[in-house]
Design a protein around this motif. Structure first.
Motif, PDB file in Angstrom:
ATOM      1  N   ARG A 176      -6.981  24.259  -5.008  1.00  0.00           N
ATOM      2  CA  ARG A 176      -5.911  24.095  -6.004  1.00  0.00           C
ATOM      3  C   ARG A 176      -6.477  23.581  -7.334  1.00  0.00           C
ATOM      4  O   ARG A 176      -5.802  22.876  -8.058  1.00  0.00           O
ATOM      5  CB  ARG A 176      -4.856  23.138  -5.466  1.00  0.00           C
ATOM      6  N   LYS A 177      -7.711  23.949  -7.638  1.00  0.00           N
ATOM      7  CA  LYS A 177      -8.412  23.454  -8.823  1.00  0.00           C
ATOM      8  C   LYS A 177      -7.613  23.641 -10.115  1.00  0.00           C
ATOM      9  O   LYS A 177      -7.569  22.765 -10.963  1.00  0.00           O
ATOM     10  CB  LYS A 177      -9.771  24.139  -8.939  1.00  0.00           C
ATOM     11  N   ASN A 178      -6.978  24.760 -10.288  1.00  0.00           N
ATOM     12  CA  ASN A 178      -6.231  25.038 -11.525  1.00  0.00           C
ATOM     13  C   ASN A 178      -4.716  25.011 -11.313  1.00  0.00           C
ATOM     14  O   ASN A 178      -3.974  25.626 -12.068  1.00  0.00           O
ATOM     15  CB  ASN A 178      -6.664  26.386 -12.112  1.00  0.00           C
ATOM     16  N   ALA A 179      -4.267  24.294 -10.290  1.00  0.00           N
ATOM     17  CA  ALA A 179      -2.831  24.233  -9.996  1.00  0.00           C
ATOM     18  C   ALA A 179      -2.076  23.549 -11.135  1.00  0.00           C
ATOM     19  O   ALA A 179      -2.589  22.648 -11.786  1.00  0.00           O
ATOM     20  CB  ALA A 179      -2.606  23.481  -8.692  1.00  0.00           C
ATOM     21  N   LYS A 180      -0.875  23.983 -11.356  1.00  0.00           N
ATOM     22  CA  LYS A 180      -0.012  23.424 -12.398  1.00  0.00           C
ATOM     23  C   LYS A 180       0.864  22.319 -11.800  1.00  0.00           C
ATOM     24  O   LYS A 180       1.284  22.394 -10.644  1.00  0.00           O
ATOM     25  CB  LYS A 180       0.892  24.518 -12.988  1.00  0.00           C
ATOM     26  N   THR A 181       1.147  21.310 -12.612  1.00  0.00           N
ATOM     27  CA  THR A 181       2.034  20.224 -12.198  1.00  0.00           C
ATOM     28  C   THR A 181       3.329  20.312 -12.991  1.00  0.00           C
ATOM     29  O   THR A 181       3.414  21.029 -13.991  1.00  0.00           O
ATOM     30  CB  THR A 181       1.376  18.856 -12.447  1.00  0.00           C
ATOM     31  N   ILE A 182       4.332  19.552 -12.517  1.00  0.00           N
ATOM     32  CA  ILE A 182       5.596  19.504 -13.252  1.00  0.00           C
ATOM     33  C   ILE A 182       5.746  18.131 -13.905  1.00  0.00           C
ATOM     34  O   ILE A 182       5.226  17.132 -13.399  1.00  0.00           O
ATOM     35  CB  ILE A 182       6.817  19.826 -12.357  1.00  0.00           C
TER      36      ILE A 182
ATOM     37  N   GLU B  61       0.840  -1.192   0.000  1.00  0.00           N
ATOM     38  CA  GLU B  61       0.000   0.000   0.000  1.00  0.00           C
ATOM     39  C   GLU B  61       0.876   1.242   0.000  1.00  0.00           C
ATOM     40  O   GLU B  61       2.041   1.206   0.400  1.00  0.00           O
ATOM     41  CB  GLU B  61      -0.957   0.011   1.193  1.00  0.00           C
ATOM     42  N   CYS B  62       0.287   2.350  -0.479  1.00  0.00           N
ATOM     43  CA  CYS B  62       1.027   3.609  -0.554  1.00  0.00           C
ATOM     44  C   CYS B  62       0.039   4.742  -0.783  1.00  0.00           C
ATOM     45  O   CYS B  62      -1.159   4.527  -0.949  1.00  0.00           O
ATOM     46  CB  CYS B  62       2.050   3.576  -1.695  1.00  0.00           C
ATOM     47  N   VAL B  63       0.582   5.939  -0.806  1.00  0.00           N
ATOM     48  CA  VAL B  63      -0.174   7.126  -1.206  1.00  0.00           C
ATOM     49  C   VAL B  63       0.588   7.767  -2.347  1.00  0.00           C
ATOM     50  O   VAL B  63       1.813   7.922  -2.279  1.00  0.00           O
ATOM     51  CB  VAL B  63      -0.333   8.128  -0.037  1.00  0.00           C
ATOM     52  N   ILE B  64      -0.120   8.111  -3.402  1.00  0.00           N
ATOM     53  CA  ILE B  64       0.457   8.899  -4.484  1.00  0.00           C
ATOM     54  C   ILE B  64      -0.079  10.312  -4.310  1.00  0.00           C
ATOM     55  O   ILE B  64      -1.288  10.536  -4.350  1.00  0.00           O
ATOM     56  CB  ILE B  64       0.093   8.350  -5.867  1.00  0.00           C
ATOM     57  N   ALA B  65       0.834  11.250  -4.080  1.00  0.00           N
ATOM     58  CA  ALA B  65       0.467  12.658  -3.897  1.00  0.00           C
ATOM     59  C   ALA B  65       0.927  13.434  -5.121  1.00  0.00           C
ATOM     60  O   ALA B  65       2.046  13.239  -5.602  1.00  0.00           O
ATOM     61  CB  ALA B  65       1.122  13.209  -2.637  1.00  0.00           C
ATOM     62  N   ILE B  66       0.077  14.308  -5.620  1.00  0.00           N
ATOM     63  CA  ILE B  66       0.387  15.099  -6.816  1.00  0.00           C
ATOM     64  C   ILE B  66       0.708  16.526  -6.380  1.00  0.00           C
ATOM     65  O   ILE B  66      -0.192  17.292  -6.016  1.00  0.00           O
ATOM     66  CB  ILE B  66      -0.796  15.073  -7.809  1.00  0.00           C
ATOM     67  N   PRO B  67       2.001  16.871  -6.403  1.00  0.00           N
ATOM     68  CA  PRO B  67       2.402  18.195  -5.919  1.00  0.00           C
ATOM     69  C   PRO B  67       2.214  19.285  -6.982  1.00  0.00           C
ATOM     70  O   PRO B  67       2.330  19.016  -8.181  1.00  0.00           O
ATOM     71  CB  PRO B  67       3.882  18.013  -5.598  1.00  0.00           C
ATOM     72  N   PRO B  68       1.950  20.518  -6.552  1.00  0.00           N
ATOM     73  CA  PRO B  68       1.871  21.639  -7.488  1.00  0.00           C
ATOM     74  C   PRO B  68       3.273  22.132  -7.836  1.00  0.00           C
ATOM     75  O   PRO B  68       4.246  21.827  -7.133  1.00  0.00           O
ATOM     76  CB  PRO B  68       1.101  22.699  -6.694  1.00  0.00           C
ATOM     77  N   VAL B  69       3.371  22.920  -8.881  1.00  0.00           N
ATOM     78  CA  VAL B  69       4.656  23.449  -9.327  1.00  0.00           C
ATOM     79  C   VAL B  69       5.375  24.216  -8.219  1.00  0.00           C
ATOM     80  O   VAL B  69       6.599  24.230  -8.159  1.00  0.00           O
ATOM     81  CB  VAL B  69       4.497  24.318 -10.607  1.00  0.00           C
ATOM     82  N   GLU B  70       4.621  24.817  -7.309  1.00  0.00           N
ATOM     83  CA  GLU B  70       5.243  25.561  -6.213  1.00  0.00           C
ATOM     84  C   GLU B  70       6.106  24.672  -5.320  1.00  0.00           C
ATOM     85  O   GLU B  70       6.966  25.151  -4.594  1.00  0.00           O
ATOM     86  CB  GLU B  70       4.172  26.262  -5.360  1.00  0.00           C
ATOM     87  N   MET B  71       5.889  23.374  -5.376  1.00  0.00           N
ATOM     88  CA  MET B  71       6.671  22.436  -4.576  1.00  0.00           C
ATOM     89  C   MET B  71       7.833  21.829  -5.367  1.00  0.00           C
ATOM     90  O   MET B  71       8.486  20.896  -4.892  1.00  0.00           O
ATOM     91  CB  MET B  71       5.773  21.312  -4.038  1.00  0.00           C
TER      92      MET B  71
END
Length: 176
Positions: free
Chosen positions: A148-154, A66-76
């Protein structure tokens, strides 16, 4: 056309966002940066991911399933790269990078605060783990941060280069 090095092919195909994969074994959480993943199915949501057997997280993921996949925003982005540049064998990444966590509902790994979304996952297929280090996960609970609806990803492009989400276009689709 010109020949392209096979060792760089992944830079051409790397489509998904860079994510953080959190695990916890015997009460000790760890987090790693991961960009080698893909959706396999959407109902139920199945995700394939490669976690190298040299990664500290491999042992925990294989043992706990088991794990967690977290999707960080570009700010991170700098934090995400920092996490990827050290090992949980000798670094408490949560403390080192000031990551805030929240308890997950169905798995032992923590949710990571400040991320766009967190997916609680269970390993559902390990047939390709020994040969390719490829785990098939099923997302069993999903969380998102509405602010964070429109947050950008890297997106990893190789050798320390990243693309940031660009414009979104909407085209007619017959897919659900």
């Amino acid at each position: 056309m010109k020949a392209f090095p096979l060792s760089s092919v992944y830079q051409l195909l790397e489509p998904g966002p860079v994510v953080l994969l959190a695990t916890a074994q015997r009460g000790t959480p760890n987090v790693m940066t991961m960009s080698w993943h893909m959706m396999m199915e959407f109902t139920p949501p199945l995700i394939a991911c490669v976690v190298s057997d040299g990664d500290y997280s491999f042992k925990a993921l294989k043992a706990t399933r088991e794990c967690v996949i977290a999707i960080p925003p570009v700010e991170m982005a700098e934090t995400v790269v920092g996490i990827g540049n050290c090992s949980g064998r000798d670094t408490d990444k949560f403390e080192t990078f000031g990551l805030k966590t929240k308890p997950a509902e169905t798995v032992g790994a923590p949710l990571i605060a400040g991320c766009i979304a967190n997916l609680e996952c269970r390993v559902v297929d390990t047939r390709l783990v020994n040969k390719y280090c490829l785990f098939v996960l099923e997302a069993v609970k999903a969380w998102h941060e509405p602010k964070r609806k429109n947050a950008k990803t890297i997106h990893h492009k190789g050798y320390g280069r990243f693309a940031v989400d660009g414009d979104i276009i909407t085209l007619k689709s017959k897919m659900p």
